[in-house]
Motif scaffolding. Structure first.
Motif, PDB file in Angstrom:
ATOM      1  N   PRO A  17      36.272 -10.943   2.609  1.00 22.40           N
ATOM      2  CA  PRO A  17      36.131 -12.032   3.592  1.00 22.40           C
ATOM      3  C   PRO A  17      37.177 -11.946   4.712  1.00 22.40           C
ATOM      4  O   PRO A  17      36.948 -12.418   5.817  1.00 22.40           O
ATOM      5  CB  PRO A  17      36.319 -13.306   2.758  1.00 22.40           C
ATOM      6  CG  PRO A  17      35.922 -12.903   1.373  1.00 22.40           C
ATOM      7  CD  PRO A  17      36.335 -11.459   1.236  1.00 22.40           C
ATOM      8  N   GLU A  18      38.324 -11.312   4.408  1.00 24.55           N
ATOM      9  CA  GLU A  18      39.376 -11.161   5.414  1.00 24.55           C
ATOM     10  C   GLU A  18      39.114  -9.988   6.360  1.00 24.55           C
ATOM     11  O   GLU A  18      39.850  -9.791   7.322  1.00 24.55           O
ATOM     12  CB  GLU A  18      40.732 -10.951   4.731  1.00 24.55           C
ATOM     13  CG  GLU A  18      41.195 -12.103   3.888  1.00 24.55           C
ATOM     14  CD  GLU A  18      40.547 -12.118   2.497  1.00 24.55           C
ATOM     15  OE1 GLU A  18      40.505 -13.213   1.921  1.00 24.55           O
ATOM     16  OE2 GLU A  18      40.080 -11.083   2.011  1.00 24.55           O
ATOM     17  N   GLY A  19      38.090  -9.191   6.073  1.00 29.70           N
ATOM     18  CA  GLY A  19      37.739  -8.078   6.945  1.00 29.70           C
ATOM     19  C   GLY A  19      38.277  -6.721   6.520  1.00 29.70           C
ATOM     20  O   GLY A  19      38.140  -5.751   7.256  1.00 29.70           O
ATOM     21  N   TYR A  20      38.873  -6.633   5.327  1.00 33.10           N
ATOM     22  CA  TYR A  20      39.386  -5.347   4.850  1.00 33.10           C
ATOM     23  C   TYR A  20      38.272  -4.540   4.189  1.00 33.10           C
ATOM     24  O   TYR A  20      37.438  -5.094   3.477  1.00 33.10           O
ATOM     25  CB  TYR A  20      40.504  -5.555   3.827  1.00 33.10           C
ATOM     26  CG  TYR A  20      41.735  -6.194   4.403  1.00 33.10           C
ATOM     27  CD1 TYR A  20      42.612  -5.462   5.184  1.00 33.10           C
ATOM     28  CD2 TYR A  20      42.013  -7.529   4.176  1.00 33.10           C
ATOM     29  CE1 TYR A  20      43.746  -6.051   5.725  1.00 33.10           C
ATOM     30  CE2 TYR A  20      43.142  -8.133   4.708  1.00 33.10           C
ATOM     31  CZ  TYR A  20      43.999  -7.380   5.482  1.00 33.10           C
ATOM     32  OH  TYR A  20      45.118  -7.962   6.014  1.00 33.10           O
ATOM     33  N   MET A  21      38.276  -3.239   4.414  1.00 31.48           N
ATOM     34  CA  MET A  21      37.304  -2.362   3.768  1.00 31.48           C
ATOM     35  C   MET A  21      37.874  -1.934   2.421  1.00 31.48           C
ATOM     36  O   MET A  21      39.016  -1.483   2.340  1.00 31.48           O
ATOM     37  CB  MET A  21      37.030  -1.123   4.631  1.00 31.48           C
ATOM     38  CG  MET A  21      35.960  -0.238   4.043  1.00 31.48           C
ATOM     39  SD  MET A  21      35.374   1.051   5.162  1.00 31.48           S
ATOM     40  CE  MET A  21      36.748   2.159   5.133  1.00 31.48           C
TER      41      MET A  21
END
Length: 53
Positions: A17-21
């Motif tokens: 959800p924080e945008g980390y892959m």
């Protein structure tokens, strides 16, 4: 010998959800070795004595 990056395939990663892959176990197994970075889904990471990763 250093493991080579692998071309990404469907199911190799997801985004938090924080945008980390985040790479999945599927990707790590195809890569073939542990990189030592403490990846969340590393199949080679040692478990603690109580069974937790």
């Amino acid at each position: 010998m250093k493991a080579q990056p692998q071309p990404l395939q469907p199911g190799d990663f997801y985004y938090t959800p924080e945008g980390y892959m985040v790479f999945t176990e599927q990707y790590h197994r195809r890569r073939g070795t542990c990189c030592g970075s403490g990846c969340r889904h590393c199949p080679w990471r040692k478990k603690k004595p109580d069974g937790r990763p």
